[in-house]
Design a protein around this motif. Structure first.
Motif, PDB file in Angstrom:
ATOM      1  N   THR A 544       0.825  -1.213   0.000  1.00 46.04           N
ATOM      2  CA  THR A 544       0.000   0.000   0.000  1.00 46.04           C
ATOM      3  C   THR A 544       0.854   1.257   0.000  1.00 46.04           C
ATOM      4  O   THR A 544       0.611   2.180  -0.773  1.00 46.04           O
ATOM      5  N   ASP A 545       1.867   1.334   0.868  1.00 43.64           N
ATOM      6  CA  ASP A 545       2.711   2.526   0.931  1.00 43.64           C
ATOM      7  C   ASP A 545       3.895   2.236   1.846  1.00 43.64           C
ATOM      8  O   ASP A 545       3.972   1.172   2.467  1.00 43.64           O
ATOM      9  N   THR A 546       4.799   3.195   1.935  1.00 42.94           N
ATOM     10  CA  THR A 546       5.976   3.059   2.806  1.00 42.94           C
ATOM     11  C   THR A 546       6.062   4.230   3.783  1.00 42.94           C
ATOM     12  O   THR A 546       7.149   4.559   4.264  1.00 42.94           O
ATOM     13  N   THR A 547       4.933   4.832   4.080  1.00 41.15           N
ATOM     14  CA  THR A 547       4.923   5.994   4.970  1.00 41.15           C
ATOM     15  C   THR A 547       4.912   5.578   6.439  1.00 41.15           C
ATOM     16  O   THR A 547       4.365   4.530   6.793  1.00 41.15           O
ATOM     17  N   ASP A 548       5.504   6.413   7.270  1.00 41.33           N
ATOM     18  CA  ASP A 548       5.455   6.250   8.722  1.00 41.33           C
ATOM     19  C   ASP A 548       5.949   4.879   9.198  1.00 41.33           C
ATOM     20  O   ASP A 548       5.445   4.317  10.170  1.00 41.33           O
ATOM     21  N   ILE A 549       6.932   4.332   8.489  1.00 37.77           N
ATOM     22  CA  ILE A 549       7.512   3.069   8.942  1.00 37.77           C
ATOM     23  C   ILE A 549       8.623   3.405   9.939  1.00 37.77           C
ATOM     24  O   ILE A 549       9.747   3.718   9.568  1.00 37.77           O
ATOM     25  N   VAL A 550       8.273   3.337  11.211  1.00 38.19           N
ATOM     26  CA  VAL A 550       9.181   3.700  12.298  1.00 38.19           C
ATOM     27  C   VAL A 550       9.925   2.452  12.768  1.00 38.19           C
ATOM     28  O   VAL A 550       9.314   1.414  13.023  1.00 38.19           O
ATOM     29  N   LYS A 551      11.251   2.534  12.879  1.00 35.68           N
ATOM     30  CA  LYS A 551      12.088   1.432  13.380  1.00 35.68           C
ATOM     31  C   LYS A 551      11.749   0.099  12.712  1.00 35.68           C
ATOM     32  O   LYS A 551      11.276  -0.841  13.366  1.00 35.68           O
ATOM     33  N   PRO A 552      11.995  -0.020  11.410  1.00 39.27           N
ATOM     34  CA  PRO A 552      11.713  -1.285  10.731  1.00 39.27           C
ATOM     35  C   PRO A 552      12.699  -2.389  11.079  1.00 39.27           C
ATOM     36  O   PRO A 552      12.487  -3.544  10.702  1.00 39.27           O
ATOM     37  N   LYS A 553      13.786  -2.036  11.777  1.00 39.83           N
ATOM     38  CA  LYS A 553      14.777  -3.021  12.196  1.00 39.83           C
ATOM     39  C   LYS A 553      14.991  -2.911  13.703  1.00 39.83           C
ATOM     40  O   LYS A 553      14.935  -1.829  14.274  1.00 39.83           O
ATOM     41  N   GLY A 554      15.246  -4.053  14.335  1.00 38.70           N
ATOM     42  CA  GLY A 554      15.511  -4.058  15.759  1.00 38.70           C
ATOM     43  C   GLY A 554      16.893  -3.519  16.069  1.00 38.70           C
ATOM     44  O   GLY A 554      17.817  -3.653  15.257  1.00 38.70           O
ATOM     45  N   ASP A 555      17.052  -2.910  17.247  1.00 35.59           N
ATOM     46  CA  ASP A 555      18.381  -2.461  17.666  1.00 35.59           C
ATOM     47  C   ASP A 555      18.657  -2.851  19.116  1.00 35.59           C
ATOM     48  O   ASP A 555      19.376  -2.174  19.827  1.00 35.59           O
ATOM     49  N   GLY A 556      18.056  -3.981  19.543  1.00 33.39           N
ATOM     50  CA  GLY A 556      18.332  -4.499  20.868  1.00 33.39           C
ATOM     51  C   GLY A 556      17.378  -4.062  21.942  1.00 33.39           C
ATOM     52  O   GLY A 556      17.513  -4.482  23.091  1.00 33.39           O
ATOM     53  N   GLY A 557      16.398  -3.225  21.618  1.00 31.01           N
ATOM     54  CA  GLY A 557      15.425  -2.774  22.608  1.00 31.01           C
ATOM     55  C   GLY A 557      14.464  -3.886  22.998  1.00 31.01           C
ATOM     56  O   GLY A 557      14.212  -4.811  22.222  1.00 31.01           O
ATOM     57  N   ARG A 558      13.892  -3.765  24.190  1.00 33.03           N
ATOM     58  CA  ARG A 558      13.027  -4.823  24.714  1.00 33.03           C
ATOM     59  C   ARG A 558      11.781  -5.045  23.869  1.00 33.03           C
ATOM     60  O   ARG A 558      11.281  -6.158  23.765  1.00 33.03           O
TER      61      ARG A 558
END
Length: 788
Positions: A544-558
């Motif tokens: 549908t779209d690629t808008t507002d994709i926040v943190k698409p990859k993990g960085d060790g956060g819980r």
């Protein structure tokens, strides 16, 4: 009677002594992974990406918890994330299995070297411990010593210790059986003997109490150790690791799964089936496993093969939470459902098992790895226009990373099976089978599902007479058409869904199989007005779209495994117009020059829609790094406005709370509570009106919740008078105002907002505690959240 054998280094569960009239064994067996090689296909691409991801991990960092707990100096620092939050060491067990699979599947020498090194280090830990134990559970030796006496006080404060240890048991088993490491067998048996001794003094009641905490598939691995050793002590232990009330309920065909943590249940069901495959007198275990599979697949599984919302089974007649939540089906669930399906198929070969297996393998498992960039998925949201988050090596050690490394190294397991000298073609995946024992080599070539056919070339050292069973999939359009050396052959499909082709086979025989695919709309199991599109075995989705994709990859956060981006309103979702004949006459229109790409049937775009208005349907397993649609709301022609209004009404509270909530936990839901570092004493949980709750009597429970400068209220949900007992609420040990009778609403769920002191807004987290101050109990708490 039933028994099990080791065949070609791989554990096989078989039914011994059953033969056909012609004297052929009815035993089904898998081929060892080293006899099957994938050819070019999305599955080979996934396998290659998986191997690359695995090679980025450092075995010494994965082993660090084991050396620490054995009292030995670690050679490297432990990994973070779940590997340093109480589940220390769980990834190493998965890694052993994944290394063994990759070594067998690809012949990769570095995988073998890493596997052998890790086993030798684990053996060193075991030798130093002197009692047979090895494990990464923090403070494990002290905790297990108390468990041996029947004291579970420390056990309950740890993060699922047996679940953690199960990964090591399974990894050692696979290192031996698949990776051909003999030392792993020795370590496994010593570890098994430690567990037998540890639990020997516990009563059945104490065991059953302990098993209320997630224990993975400990019953399954003990059944496997019994298969390896034939020592009945281990089969007895497999049964002790099985919950009796659960077995009997399922065997009596009672579905009591709603509200249960889904992936706590599936591994133990695998254990039920493996116990059943050891002894005819234990058929009740098999009956339980069969009913569980049937009810989950028939009533609790969505179109791509997954199940559960926020890791729990939702009601079978209400999938609204599936549509609303960003925490859709969990990958681990499907990983374990495929294991269960394998065992059931080998016990009783039937195409219905392979139909489910194929659907889930293509549409869930294959879709959860980025074949170009790597990374594994935890949750696959069903909610329209959501997206998924991918793990990063060295950062993220979720359960679905561990199972993810395993998932893509074993695609060769079920493509072919055999029954005596007869061969089964179960899956249409480009591959080579080298059946060394029979001197048969098969090469299956195709571009399936992009092309609707497959072919099989047979190479023989000498002519052989056998039956080649070819599966007729449920999605096939029309009859099964088979040609051998260019000539059509009769394809009479049996009750199990296979067409047996019996003949004397010659070298270079060539088989062609046509696989024309049906187009279907698959509704949600509750028939609530949502459908997905299926072409053959492939579920189609739309970018549908690629808008507002926040943190698409993990960085060790819980919480990095959960997509944190803003929700898109259901009222803005494109609606599919249908009538009573839509499914019968459905024929997706291909897009010229783009294989497996189709135009979406007529849609109505609401005024607020901001995505592309030129949506195309493509295989869901090809959709990554974008928002997507996999289920579509439907409306009868002439009733679109009413459907739009219903969607807006359904989503109003969900959207409002998503905009105002800083953090939230549902008491009684296993993983959310663990995510929020639950602390408790004399506390119990349950489900009421399909909602989870927790309470305490002469005790307390508490969570660590995120907070920031925008926080204004702590909102707590109750039902009726249950919130008016001895409850006291504290934030960082500061008591909040008590409830009064004027705030209570009889017979309904309701929430109360407690002001958050400005002093707490300067912090990043607070401890929220619910305590029983008067010995009357706290009452049931259904929801806790910090609001802006």
């Amino acid at each position: 009677m039933k028994s099990s054998v080791i065949f070609g280094g791989v554990l096989m569960f078989v039914v011994a002594g059953l033969t056909t009239a012609a004297g052929q064994s009815t035993v089904q067996q898998k081929y060892p992974l080293n006899e099957v090689r994938l050819l070019e296909s999305p599955f080979l691409q996934a396998e290659t990406a998986d191997l690359k991801y695995m090679m980025q991990l450092d075995p010494d960092r994965l082993l660090a918890p084991y050396l620490r707990e054995a009292g030995l100096p670690a050679k490297a620092e432990s990994y973070g994330n779940w590997e340093s939050m109480g589940l220390d060491g769980h990834t190493a067990g998965h890694y052993l299995t994944a290394l063994a699979q990759m070594y067998a599947s690809l012949g990769d020498k570095e995988c073998k070297e890493r596997l052998d090194y890790m086993i030798s280090e684990l053996a060193r830990c075991q030798e130093h411990a002197k009692n047979g134990y090895i494990g990464g559970v923090p403070g494990g030796q002290k905790m297990w010593a108390l468990v041996k006496t029947g004291d579970f006080s420390l056990f309950y404060k740890k993060w699922v210790p047996w679940y953690n240890l199960h990964k090591l048991f399974a990894g050692l088993r696979d290192a031996y059986e698949i990776g051909n490491n003999q030392q792993a067998k020795t370590v496994l048996i010593k570890l098994s003997d430690w567990a037998v001794d540890l639990l020997s003094g516990l009563s059945d009641m104490q065991m059953q109490k302990m098993l209320q905490t997630e224990y993975g598939g400990m019953n399954a691995v003990f059944a496997d150790v019994y298969s390896i050793t034939r020592n009945p002590v281990y089969l007895k232990m497999a049964k002790r690791f099985s919950q009796k009330d659960f077995i009997h309920a399922l065997a009596d065909k009672e579905d009591k799964l709603t509200g249960l943590h889904a992936n706590t249940q599936i591994p133990k069901i695998i254990g039920f089936e493996r116990i059943a495959n050891q002894s005819l007198k234990d058929s009740i275990y098999g009956e339980a496993a069969s009913f569980f599979w049937n009810t989950v697949v028939t009533h609790r599984t969505v179109s791509f093969g997954g199940n559960s919302v926020k890791e729990h089974f939702n009601p079978i007649d209400d999938f609204s939470s599936m549509i609303e939540s960003v925490q859709g089906p969990e990958t681990c669930n499907s990983y374990n459902m495929l294991k269960l399906t394998e065992d059931l198929f080998l016990s009783s070969p039937n195409g219905r098992y392979m139909d489910y297996y194929e659907k889930t393998m293509y549409n869930h498992i294959l879709s959860t790895i980025r074949r170009s960039k790597g990374g594994f998925v935890y949750f696959t949201p069903v909610r329209p226009r959501e997206y998924r988050v991918y793990s990063v090596a060295d950062n993220d050690f979720w359960c679905c990373v561990g199972t993810g490394m395993e998932n893509h190294g074993k695609y060769g397991e079920m493509i072919y099976t055999h029954q005596g000298k007869n061969l089964y073609l179960n899956l249409f995946v480009a591959s080579e089978l080298n059946w060394k024992e029979q001197g048969i080599r098969l090469t299956q070539q195709n571009r399936f599902p992009y092309d609707a056919n497959t072919s099989v070339d047979i190479n023989l050292k000498e002519n052989k007479e056998f039956t080649f069973y070819i599966r007729r999939p449920q999605w096939l359009k029309g009859p099964l058409v088979i040609k051998i050396n260019g000539k059509p052959v009769a394809a009479v499909v049996n009750k199990a869904g296979y067409a047996p082709v019996h003949r004397i086979w010659h070298d270079k025989d060539h088989i062609e199989i046509a696989l024309p695919m049906k187009d279907r709309m698959i509704p949600l199991p509750d028939n609530s007005g949502w459908v997905s599109f299926e072409h053959g075995p492939v579920i189609l989705g739309a970018v549908t779209d690629t808008t507002d994709i926040v943190k698409p990859k993990g960085d060790g956060g819980r919480f990095d495994h959960i997509a944190p981006g803003p929700l898109y309103d259901l009222a803005e979702t494109p609606i599919l117009k249908i009538d009573s004949t839509s499914n019968k006459k459905l024929k997706l229109i291909p897009v010229n020059g783009k294989p497996m790409t189709f135009n979406v049937p007529p849609l109505v775009y609401p005024a607020g829609y901001t995505g592309s208005r030129h949506l195309k349907l493509v295989p869901f397993f090809d959709i990554h790094d974008s928002r997507y649609m996999i289920y579509w709301p439907v409306a009868q022609v002439g009733a679109v406005k009413e459907r739009e209004q219903a969607l807006a009404e359904q989503d109003r509270e969900v959207m409002r709370m998503s905009l105002t909530t800083i953090d939230q936990v549902t008491p009684g839901e296993q993983q959310p509570e663990i995510d929020h570092t639950i602390q408790s004493e004399n506390s119990v949980t349950g489900v009421f009106k399909n909602r989870h709750w927790r309470s305490a009597e002469n005790g307390y429970f508490a969570y660590n919740l995120k907070i920031d400068s925008s926080a204004r209220y702590l909102r707590v949900a109750y039902f009726g008078k249950s919130g008016l007992r001895g409850l006291r609420i504290y934030i960082n040990n500061k008591q909040l105002p008590e409830l009064s009778s004027k705030t209570v609403k009889e017979g309904v769920f309701y929430s109360l907002d407690y002001p958050v002191d400005p002093e707490f807004r300067k912090l990043s987290s607070v401890n929220v505690k619910f305590a029983d101050a008067e010995g009357q109990g706290t009452g049931r708490i259904f929801d806790v959240r910090v609001l802006k």
